[in-house]
Each structure stands twice: as structure tokens, then as C-alpha cells.
Design an enzyme around this catalytic site. Structure first.
Site, short mmCIF file in Angstrom:
data_model
loop_
_atom_site.label_atom_id
_atom_site.label_comp_id
_atom_site.label_asym_id
_atom_site.label_seq_id
_atom_site.Cartn_x
_atom_site.Cartn_y
_atom_site.Cartn_z
N HIS A 189 -22.37 9.84 -9.60
CA HIS A 189 -22.39 10.53 -8.31
C HIS A 189 -23.03 9.63 -7.27
CE1 HIS A 189 -20.78 14.00 -10.22
NE2 HIS A 189 -21.69 13.86 -11.18
N HIS B 188 -15.25 0.88 6.42
CA HIS B 188 -14.49 0.31 5.30
C HIS B 188 -14.32 -1.17 5.65
CE1 HIS B 188 -11.52 -0.52 2.29
NE2 HIS B 188 -10.60 -0.80 3.19
N ARG C 49 -14.28 1.73 -6.64
CA ARG C 49 -14.71 0.43 -7.18
C ARG C 49 -16.15 0.51 -7.67
NH1 ARG C 49 -11.77 -2.83 -2.23
NH2 ARG C 49 -9.78 -3.12 -3.29
N THR D 244 -4.15 1.94 7.11
CA THR D 244 -4.09 0.60 7.71
C THR D 244 -5.47 0.13 8.18
OG1 THR D 244 -1.84 1.07 8.42
CG2 THR D 244 -2.96 -0.73 9.56
N ASN D 245 -5.72 -1.16 8.04
CA ASN D 245 -6.99 -1.76 8.49
C ASN D 245 -6.89 -2.32 9.90
OD1 ASN D 245 -8.81 -1.48 6.31
ND2 ASN D 245 -7.60 -2.96 5.13
N PRO D 246 -8.00 -2.46 10.61
CA PRO D 246 -9.33 -2.02 10.21
C PRO D 246 -9.39 -0.48 10.23
CG PRO D 246 -9.38 -2.91 12.45
CD PRO D 246 -8.00 -3.11 11.95
N ARG E 17 -11.05 -7.54 7.62
CA ARG E 17 -10.22 -6.39 8.04
C ARG E 17 -10.20 -6.29 9.56
NH1 ARG E 17 -13.30 -4.55 3.40
NH2 ARG E 17 -11.93 -4.01 1.68
N SER F 223 -8.54 6.76 4.91
CA SER F 223 -8.92 6.61 3.49
C SER F 223 -10.37 6.16 3.35
CB SER F 223 -7.99 5.63 2.77
OG SER F 223 -8.08 4.35 3.37
N VAL G 222 0.83 -1.21 0.00
CA VAL G 222 0.00 0.00 0.00
C VAL G 222 0.87 1.26 0.00
CG1 VAL G 222 -1.68 1.33 1.36
CG2 VAL G 222 -1.95 -1.15 1.11
N ARG H 236 -17.83 3.21 -8.63
CA ARG H 236 -17.96 4.06 -9.82
C ARG H 236 -17.42 3.34 -11.06
NH1 ARG H 236 -16.74 10.03 -7.18
NH2 ARG H 236 -18.52 9.95 -5.79
N ASP I 193 -13.50 2.05 -1.99
CA ASP I 193 -14.75 1.33 -2.29
C ASP I 193 -15.61 2.15 -3.25
OD1 ASP I 193 -14.40 -0.48 0.44
OD2 ASP I 193 -13.87 1.63 0.65
P1 NAD Z 1 2.55 -5.09 3.76
O1 NAD Z 1 2.76 -6.24 4.67
O2 NAD Z 1 2.95 -5.21 2.33
O3 NAD Z 1 3.32 -3.80 4.32
C1 NAD Z 1 3.27 -3.41 5.63
C2 NAD Z 1 4.57 -2.69 5.94
O4 NAD Z 1 4.48 -2.17 7.26
C3 NAD Z 1 5.79 -3.63 5.90
O5 NAD Z 1 6.78 -3.10 5.06
C4 NAD Z 1 6.25 -3.67 7.35
O6 NAD Z 1 7.66 -3.82 7.49
C5 NAD Z 1 5.76 -2.32 7.86
N1 NAD Z 1 5.62 -2.24 9.30
C6 NAD Z 1 5.11 -3.15 10.15
N2 NAD Z 1 5.17 -2.70 11.41
C7 NAD Z 1 5.72 -1.46 11.36
C8 NAD Z 1 6.07 -0.49 12.32
N3 NAD Z 1 5.85 -0.69 13.63
N4 NAD Z 1 6.61 0.66 11.92
C9 NAD Z 1 6.87 0.88 10.60
N5 NAD Z 1 6.58 -0.01 9.64
C10 NAD Z 1 6.02 -1.16 10.02
O7 NAD Z 1 1.02 -4.69 3.89
P2 NAD Z 1 0.16 -3.85 2.84
O8 NAD Z 1 -0.42 -4.77 1.83
O9 NAD Z 1 0.95 -2.68 2.40
O10 NAD Z 1 -1.04 -3.37 3.77
C11 NAD Z 1 -0.82 -2.40 4.77
C12 NAD Z 1 -2.13 -2.10 5.48
O11 NAD Z 1 -3.02 -1.44 4.59
C13 NAD Z 1 -2.88 -3.36 5.94
O12 NAD Z 1 -3.48 -3.11 7.19
C14 NAD Z 1 -3.93 -3.54 4.87
O13 NAD Z 1 -5.05 -4.29 5.32
C15 NAD Z 1 -4.28 -2.09 4.60
N6 NAD Z 1 -5.01 -1.82 3.35
C16 NAD Z 1 -5.89 -0.79 3.37
C17 NAD Z 1 -6.61 -0.46 2.25
C18 NAD Z 1 -7.59 0.68 2.33
O14 NAD Z 1 -8.50 0.82 1.48
N7 NAD Z 1 -7.46 1.55 3.31
C19 NAD Z 1 -6.42 -1.18 1.06
C20 NAD Z 1 -5.50 -2.21 1.05
C21 NAD Z 1 -4.78 -2.53 2.21
#
Ligand code: NAD
Length: 303
Positions: free
Chosen positions: A168, A175, A151, A119-121, A88, A143, A12, A153, A148
């Protein structure tokens, strides 16, 4: 001079970074932080090699928490990701622990900008960022349902063969699995969407949006490009002082938590959360979604 710090250089964080360097944004400096310092360094090196072909010049480097002190936006994308089949909400314990230390370190740097949480949740992590930072709620943005909504739209635009930017409609609520689309407020060309697509089919579209993440994770292990672009959209609305309406997770004063819904975003953060009329079913649906977030927060706070 606009500076962005990304904490968490995974799928992400790096999709966001890559989308930022690919677009003509107003970002001058991009700092990457990860608990795995080597990864942050490698990502910064790789990204720097895009610059000769990028539309903007910017400074990119792997940094430390002290680099947050003069940042305009700190985006947190650190933490555990969903495994296939995991919701999540299942990530809550792992990610709430790391958020306390991350947010504390960012605030201790003297950071005075806007938090952008991925980050999730998501809605719970946004709430925790607000709690741990003690920032005004206007400067904490999740975010939310921006991805969503994209997606949604895309699917409607594809179904009707019209530009998705002219759809719209918003996904609102958590989320997560309880998110939904208030169709009574969904319009295309000044007409309610039910004039174009029958209600049963709209419900299938909403279901498809809700299960998108699971479908993608089943196939490629994570989702990244959509959220990367959604984060850039929010970033541009902030840095360009746009007063744009985007479905983000913003503070809901009635429930004292953060939840997805259209909100006006500008240089100060969230200028206003938009409250709108929902029919009886939609009101009940939104309340159920809010209660899920509330229960999750209560569980954490009583632990
Ligand atoms: P990922 O495992 O690829 O990356 C996570 C990163 O965080 C890793 O590089 C890890 O080393 C780092 N990390 C872990 N603990 C840390 C800390 N204490 N300090 C600094 N860095 C740290 O995961 P991802 O696929 O990038 O997903 C990240 C988050 O985003 C997840 O919670 C995922 O569910 C969420 N996400 C959110 C959405 C959204 O719409 N908001 C969409 C997709 C994913």
C-alpha cells in the site's frame, strides 16, 4: 452497452486495446482512431482476429471522430513519444498542438463521457484536455502515476517476496522526473514500510521507478505493456463503478491543475481526490513537483 474510443494507435494505444480484449472487461465496442487511418484499420483487423480466443465478444473497428458521440470513455494516446534521452516535458510543444484539434473534434461529436489521457507530458496534457473540452474536472482523468505506482509495487513485492497488491504505497506528483513516494504513508500489513526496508534502500527503489522509462526506452524504444494495463485498470474502475482508489492525475483544487495522487474513481469519473498528511520534506517535494507542472502550463499559456 459500453463503448471506448482510442485516439492514437501506437505502442500505448494498442497495448491498451490488446489488454482490453484479453481481459474480461465490460467493453462492448472498441473504436480505433489515428491520423494514419490505414494503421487504425490494420490494427482493427488484427485485433478482430483475437476474438475467437478472447473471453468476451466485442465489436472492434477503425472509426472517425463522430463515433465518439456516444462513447463512455475516449482515451487519448496520440502524439510524439520520448526518444532516448528525451524527458517527458520535452514533448510539450509537439503534443500540445495536436491536443487542441483532437479534443475539439471529440467535443464537437457530442461526446459526453470521460476523457482518459495517456500522452506525455501527462499532467500538462490532462490539464489541456480539461481546458479545451470545458468538461467538469471530474470527467477528465490522466493516467498519472498509476504506471509508476505499479512499478513501485512490483519492485517492493519482488524485494520482499510478497504479493504486490498488498503493497500500500503510491508514487505521487508529476508523472515525470519530479515524482516521488511519500514513505510516511506507505504500509505493508498495517505497518509502515520502513519496518521492512531501510530508508536508504527505499530511496534507491524510488530512483529506480523514476528511471524505469528511460531504461526501457534505451533498450526497446518505447514503453507500452505497463501503461496498457494501467489504463485497463482505470477503465474497469470507471465501467464497473468500483469506487476504487488509483493514483491518477486528477484535478487539484488548491493549485488549479492536474497532478498524480490517489483518487476515488467510479462511473462518474473522479469521485474525489484524496488529500493526506505529508511530513515537511514530502510537502516540499510535492510542491516542487506541482511547480514544475505549473511552470510548463504557464509557458504554454503565455506563448
Ligand atoms: P507512437 O508513436 O507509437 O504512437 C502515437 C500514435 O499517435 C501514432 O500512431 C500516430 O500516428 C498517432 N497520432 C499522432 N498525431 C495524431 C493526431 N493528431 N491524431 C490522431 N493520432 C495521431 O507513440 P506511443 O509510444 O504510443 O506513445 C504515445 C504517447 O504516450 C507519448 O506521448 C508517450 O510519451 C506517452 N506514454 C505515456 C505513458 C504513461 O504512463 N502515461 C507511458 C508510455 C508512453
Amino acid at each position: 452497452m459500453n463503448k471506448i474510443v482510442i485516439i492514437g494507435c501506437g505502442n500505448v494505444g494498442m497495448s491498451y486495446a490488446y489488454a482490453l480484449v484479453n481481459q474480461k472487461t465490460n467493453v462492448d465496442e472498441l473504436v480505433l482512431i489515428d491520423v494514419n487511418k490505414k494503421k487504425a484499420e490494420g490494427e482493427a483487423m488484427d485485433l478482430n482476429h483475437t476474438l475467437p480466443y478472447a473471453p468476451n465478444r466485442l465489436k472492434i473497428y477503425a472509426g472517425e471522430y463522430k463515433d465518439c458521440h456516444d462513447a463512455d470513455i475516449v482515451c487519448i494516446a496520440a502524439g510524439a513519444n520520448q526518444n532516448p534521452g528525451e524527458t517527458r516535458m520535452d514533448l510539450i510543444n509537439k503534443n500540445s498542438v495536436i491536443f487542441k484539434s483532437i479534443v475539439t473534434e471529440v467535443v464537437e461529436s457530442g461526446f459526453n463521457g470521460i476523457f482518459l489521457v495517456a500522452t506525455n507530458p501527462l499532467d500538462v496534457m490532462t490539464y489541456l484536455t480539461w481546458k479545451y473540452s470545458k468538461f467538469d474536472h471530474s470527467r477528465v482523468i490522466g493516467s498519472g502515476t498509476s504506471l509508476d505506482t505499479a512499478r513501485l509495487r512490483y519492485l517492493i513485492g519482488d524485494r520482499l517476496d510478497i504479493d504486490p497488491r498488498n503493497v500500500h504505497a503510491y508514487v505521487i506528483g508529476e508523472h515525470g522526473d519530479s515524482e516521488f513516494v511519500p514513505w510516511s504513508n506507505a504500509n505493508i500489513g498495517l505497518q509502515n514500510i520502513t519496518n521492512f526496508i531501510p530508508k536508504e534502500e527505499l530511496d534507491d527503489i524510488c530512483h529506480e521507478v523514476r528511471k524505469s522509462a528511460y531504461e526501457i526506452i534505451d533498450r526497446k524504444g518505447n514503453t507500452s505493456y505497463g501503461i496498457g494495463m494501467a489504463l485497463v485498470r482505470i477503465t474497469n474502475a470507471i465501467l464497473d463503478d468500483e469506487n476504487s482508489i488509483i493514483a491518477i492525475s486528477s484535478y487539484d483544487k488548491d493549485n488549479n491543475l492536474f497532478v498524480g495522487g490517489p483518487s476515488i474513481i467510479n462511473r462518474e469519473g473522479v469521485k474525489k481526490r484524496i488529500y493526506f498528511n505529508l511530513n515537511e520534506d514530502e510537502t516540499a517535494h510535492l510542491q516542487r513537483s506541482i511547480d514544475i507542472i505549473k511552470d510548463a502550463i504557464n509557458t504554454l499559456e503565455t506563448d
